[in-house]
Write a protein that holds these residues in place. Structure first.
Motif, PDB file in Angstrom:
ATOM      1  N   CYS A  29       0.860  -1.167   0.000  1.00  0.00           N
ATOM      2  CA  CYS A  29       0.000   0.000   0.000  1.00  0.00           C
ATOM      3  C   CYS A  29       0.903   1.224   0.000  1.00  0.00           C
ATOM      4  O   CYS A  29       1.557   1.509   1.001  1.00  0.00           O
ATOM      5  CB  CYS A  29      -0.917   0.016   1.217  1.00  0.00           C
ATOM      6  SG  CYS A  29      -1.964   1.467   1.211  1.00  0.00           S
ATOM      7  N   VAL A  30       0.974   1.891  -1.123  1.00  0.00           N
ATOM      8  CA  VAL A  30       1.905   3.012  -1.258  1.00  0.00           C
ATOM      9  C   VAL A  30       1.484   4.219  -0.403  1.00  0.00           C
ATOM     10  O   VAL A  30       2.298   4.757   0.336  1.00  0.00           O
ATOM     11  CB  VAL A  30       2.103   3.395  -2.741  1.00  0.00           C
ATOM     12  CG1 VAL A  30       2.989   4.616  -2.859  1.00  0.00           C
ATOM     13  CG2 VAL A  30       2.699   2.227  -3.505  1.00  0.00           C
ATOM     14  N   PRO A  31       0.212   4.648  -0.451  1.00  0.00           N
ATOM     15  CA  PRO A  31      -0.151   5.824   0.354  1.00  0.00           C
ATOM     16  C   PRO A  31       0.119   5.626   1.848  1.00  0.00           C
ATOM     17  O   PRO A  31       0.600   6.539   2.514  1.00  0.00           O
ATOM     18  CB  PRO A  31      -1.653   5.992   0.089  1.00  0.00           C
ATOM     19  CG  PRO A  31      -1.912   5.278  -1.171  1.00  0.00           C
ATOM     20  CD  PRO A  31      -0.927   4.164  -1.241  1.00  0.00           C
ATOM     21  N   ALA A  32      -0.185   4.443   2.341  1.00  0.00           N
ATOM     22  CA  ALA A  32       0.008   4.196   3.771  1.00  0.00           C
ATOM     23  C   ALA A  32       1.427   3.718   4.095  1.00  0.00           C
ATOM     24  O   ALA A  32       1.783   3.561   5.249  1.00  0.00           O
ATOM     25  CB  ALA A  32      -1.009   3.167   4.267  1.00  0.00           C
ATOM     26  N   MET A  33       2.231   3.504   3.065  1.00  0.00           N
ATOM     27  CA  MET A  33       3.609   3.043   3.223  1.00  0.00           C
ATOM     28  C   MET A  33       3.686   1.737   4.016  1.00  0.00           C
ATOM     29  O   MET A  33       4.490   1.585   4.943  1.00  0.00           O
ATOM     30  CB  MET A  33       4.479   4.134   3.857  1.00  0.00           C
ATOM     31  CG  MET A  33       4.580   5.364   2.966  1.00  0.00           C
ATOM     32  SD  MET A  33       5.274   6.799   3.790  1.00  0.00           S
ATOM     33  CE  MET A  33       6.988   6.333   3.872  1.00  0.00           C
ATOM     34  N   ILE A  34       2.825   0.817   3.654  1.00  0.00           N
ATOM     35  CA  ILE A  34       2.789  -0.479   4.327  1.00  0.00           C
ATOM     36  C   ILE A  34       3.077  -1.581   3.314  1.00  0.00           C
ATOM     37  O   ILE A  34       2.613  -1.511   2.175  1.00  0.00           O
ATOM     38  CB  ILE A  34       1.382  -0.753   4.927  1.00  0.00           C
ATOM     39  CG1 ILE A  34       1.124   0.159   6.118  1.00  0.00           C
ATOM     40  CG2 ILE A  34       1.226  -2.213   5.344  1.00  0.00           C
ATOM     41  CD1 ILE A  34      -0.248  -0.029   6.716  1.00  0.00           C
ATOM     42  N   THR A  35       3.853  -2.572   3.731  1.00  0.00           N
ATOM     43  CA  THR A  35       3.913  -3.790   2.943  1.00  0.00           C
ATOM     44  C   THR A  35       3.498  -4.956   3.831  1.00  0.00           C
ATOM     45  O   THR A  35       3.810  -4.984   5.014  1.00  0.00           O
ATOM     46  CB  THR A  35       5.320  -4.080   2.380  1.00  0.00           C
ATOM     47  OG1 THR A  35       6.231  -4.251   3.467  1.00  0.00           O
ATOM     48  CG2 THR A  35       5.812  -2.965   1.482  1.00  0.00           C
ATOM     49  N   VAL A  36       2.749  -5.874   3.254  1.00  0.00           N
ATOM     50  CA  VAL A  36       2.394  -7.108   3.954  1.00  0.00           C
ATOM     51  C   VAL A  36       2.975  -8.238   3.127  1.00  0.00           C
ATOM     52  O   VAL A  36       2.664  -8.382   1.953  1.00  0.00           O
ATOM     53  CB  VAL A  36       0.874  -7.281   4.077  1.00  0.00           C
ATOM     54  CG1 VAL A  36       0.544  -8.563   4.824  1.00  0.00           C
ATOM     55  CG2 VAL A  36       0.248  -6.092   4.773  1.00  0.00           C
ATOM     56  N   GLU A  37       3.853  -9.020   3.742  1.00  0.00           N
ATOM     57  CA  GLU A  37       4.609 -10.007   2.993  1.00  0.00           C
ATOM     58  C   GLU A  37       4.523 -11.343   3.703  1.00  0.00           C
ATOM     59  O   GLU A  37       4.498 -11.393   4.938  1.00  0.00           O
ATOM     60  CB  GLU A  37       6.070  -9.533   2.955  1.00  0.00           C
ATOM     61  CG  GLU A  37       6.969 -10.284   2.035  1.00  0.00           C
ATOM     62  CD  GLU A  37       8.401  -9.746   2.158  1.00  0.00           C
ATOM     63  OE1 GLU A  37       9.262 -10.266   1.472  1.00  0.00           O
ATOM     64  OE2 GLU A  37       8.634  -8.828   2.973  1.00  0.00           O
ATOM     65  N   ILE A  38       4.456 -12.398   2.919  1.00  0.00           N
ATOM     66  CA  ILE A  38       4.449 -13.729   3.537  1.00  0.00           C
ATOM     67  C   ILE A  38       5.882 -14.240   3.624  1.00  0.00           C
ATOM     68  O   ILE A  38       6.620 -14.201   2.637  1.00  0.00           O
ATOM     69  CB  ILE A  38       3.542 -14.690   2.742  1.00  0.00           C
ATOM     70  CG1 ILE A  38       2.103 -14.190   2.867  1.00  0.00           C
ATOM     71  CG2 ILE A  38       3.683 -16.121   3.255  1.00  0.00           C
ATOM     72  CD1 ILE A  38       1.055 -15.150   2.437  1.00  0.00           C
ATOM     73  N   VAL A  39       6.271 -14.643   4.814  1.00  0.00           N
ATOM     74  CA  VAL A  39       7.649 -15.084   5.029  1.00  0.00           C
ATOM     75  C   VAL A  39       7.639 -16.442   5.735  1.00  0.00           C
ATOM     76  O   VAL A  39       6.666 -16.815   6.383  1.00  0.00           O
ATOM     77  CB  VAL A  39       8.448 -14.062   5.867  1.00  0.00           C
ATOM     78  CG1 VAL A  39       8.689 -12.790   5.094  1.00  0.00           C
ATOM     79  CG2 VAL A  39       7.736 -13.747   7.182  1.00  0.00           C
ATOM     80  N   SER A  40       8.751 -17.156   5.589  1.00  0.00           N
ATOM     81  CA  SER A  40       8.820 -18.458   6.240  1.00  0.00           C
ATOM     82  C   SER A  40       9.504 -18.360   7.609  1.00  0.00           C
ATOM     83  O   SER A  40       9.318 -19.209   8.465  1.00  0.00           O
ATOM     84  CB  SER A  40       9.556 -19.452   5.352  1.00  0.00           C
ATOM     85  OG  SER A  40      10.802 -18.924   4.988  1.00  0.00           O
ATOM     86  N   GLU A  41      10.292 -17.302   7.803  1.00  0.00           N
ATOM     87  CA  GLU A  41      10.993 -17.119   9.077  1.00  0.00           C
ATOM     88  C   GLU A  41      10.487 -15.843   9.726  1.00  0.00           C
ATOM     89  O   GLU A  41      10.046 -14.930   9.055  1.00  0.00           O
ATOM     90  CB  GLU A  41      12.509 -16.967   8.826  1.00  0.00           C
ATOM     91  CG  GLU A  41      13.116 -18.058   7.983  1.00  0.00           C
ATOM     92  CD  GLU A  41      13.318 -19.337   8.773  1.00  0.00           C
ATOM     93  OE1 GLU A  41      13.447 -19.240  10.005  1.00  0.00           O
ATOM     94  OE2 GLU A  41      13.322 -20.413   8.152  1.00  0.00           O
ATOM     95  N   LYS A  42      10.606 -15.769  11.053  1.00  0.00           N
ATOM     96  CA  LYS A  42      10.187 -14.528  11.689  1.00  0.00           C
ATOM     97  C   LYS A  42      11.370 -13.632  12.038  1.00  0.00           C
ATOM     98  O   LYS A  42      11.250 -12.699  12.805  1.00  0.00           O
ATOM     99  CB  LYS A  42       9.318 -14.799  12.910  1.00  0.00           C
ATOM    100  CG  LYS A  42       9.866 -15.767  13.925  1.00  0.00           C
ATOM    101  CD  LYS A  42       8.866 -15.887  15.072  1.00  0.00           C
ATOM    102  CE  LYS A  42       9.118 -17.118  15.918  1.00  0.00           C
ATOM    103  NZ  LYS A  42       8.167 -17.234  17.012  1.00  0.00           N
TER     104      LYS A  42
END
Lengths: 127, 179
Positions: free
Chosen positions: A106-119
């Protein structure tokens, strides 16, 4: 020396087309063959902080970032965004992400949501 | 002018002409970006491969390699980024290897349709492998089915084009014979 060249389709042409399409179908039906287990959703906010949520637990997580509010849903191991207050709503229209490495931005909110295998690299883990 | 010099000059002129032809086709594709309709990175017609295949079959491996690799390099310098150049280069390399292999082993058994489909698939696999090293294979693998279907459709189309234009081209004397 004359090289023998074929310019009319033979059975081999159809076999080749069949094999490539089978490979495509296999890759589409069994994505697990090509990617590792996805385990977490990593949300990166405007101030650079990260929130990591386990995919195993269904939840709704509201995030505030850069003046906008987004609702991140985790459901059956998939992540999607509803109710974004941002103007373009690209993140909502991105739909569900499931596989390791897939990302919603989300560019306006400067958020990325990403799926990852490690934390690794998270500031805090929720859940 | 010695015969060796004449041969070399002729070869440079031919390769340059084919390179321009391949670049022109690549540029034409860039003018009408299919990516705007179907948003998958690396999704394109691959018309330039028609030129590479013709040079490979009608002239030589070395000439086709020059045309293919210079095309990717020039397109990368003019329109690409270092990253996109790297991906295209990997694709071109793998696709060319497949073409050389097919020309050596399967020429006469398989028509240009099959050759072109395999070469297009190899191009996309090369790109994806290279992209996978940078972005992780999980991300790029989701493009694999789409790119393989695209390879089949567009590969078969350009293969059909070569099938149609190859017989008349065969009547043209090659440079080796005419010197």
């Amino acid at each position: 020396m004359k090289r023998e060249v074929r310019t009319s389709p033979s059975a081999w042409d159809f076999i080749v087309i069949g094999l490539v399409l089978t490979a495509a179908l296999t890759a589409a039906l069994f994505p697990a063959l090509f990617s590792r287990d996805a385990a977490y959703a990593r949300i990166t906010l405007d101030h650079g902080h990260e929130v990591v949520l386990p995919l195993s637990q269904d939840t709704v997580y509201d995030v505030d970032s850069n003046g906008y509010t987004l609702s991140v849903h985790i459901e059956d191991g998939a992540v999607y965004i509803t109710d974004a207050t941002c103007p373009d709503r690209v993140c909502v229209n991105s739909g569900r992400i499931v596989r390791d490495g897939e990302i919603i931005v989300c560019v306006p909110a400067m958020i990325t949501v990403e799926i990852v295998s490690e934390k690794e690299g998270a500031d805090y883990v929720v859940g | 002018m010695s015969s060796v010099n004449r041969k070399l000059t002729r070869r440079i002129a031919y390769d340059a002409a084919f390179l321009i032809l391949a670049l022109g086709l690549s540029y034409l594709e860039a003018l009408f970006p299919l990516g705007a309709i179907i948003p998958i990175p690396g999704f394109k017609l691959g018309l330039a491969n028609v030129v590479v295949m013709l040079v490979l079959w009608r002239i030589s491996v070395a000439d086709a390699a020059i045309v293919s690799l210079l095309r990717v390099t020039v397109m990368g310098m003019l329109f690409g980024t270092p990253m996109s150049f790297l991906f295209s280069f990997c694709g071109a390399l793998l696709s060319f290897a497949v073409l050389v292999l097919l020309r050596k082993t399967a020429s006469g058994r398989i028509s240009f349709i099959g050759v072109s489909v395999l070469s297009a698939s190899a191009h996309n696999m090369g790109q994806l492998l290279c992209a996978g090293i940078f972005f992780g294979f999980g991300v790029v693998s989701s493009y694999l089915p789409f790119l393989l279907v695209a390879s089949t459709v567009f590969g078969a189309l350009s293969g059909a084009v070569i099938n149609a234009i190859y017989p008349p081209l065969e009547k043209i004397r090659t440079e080796e014979k005419s010197v």
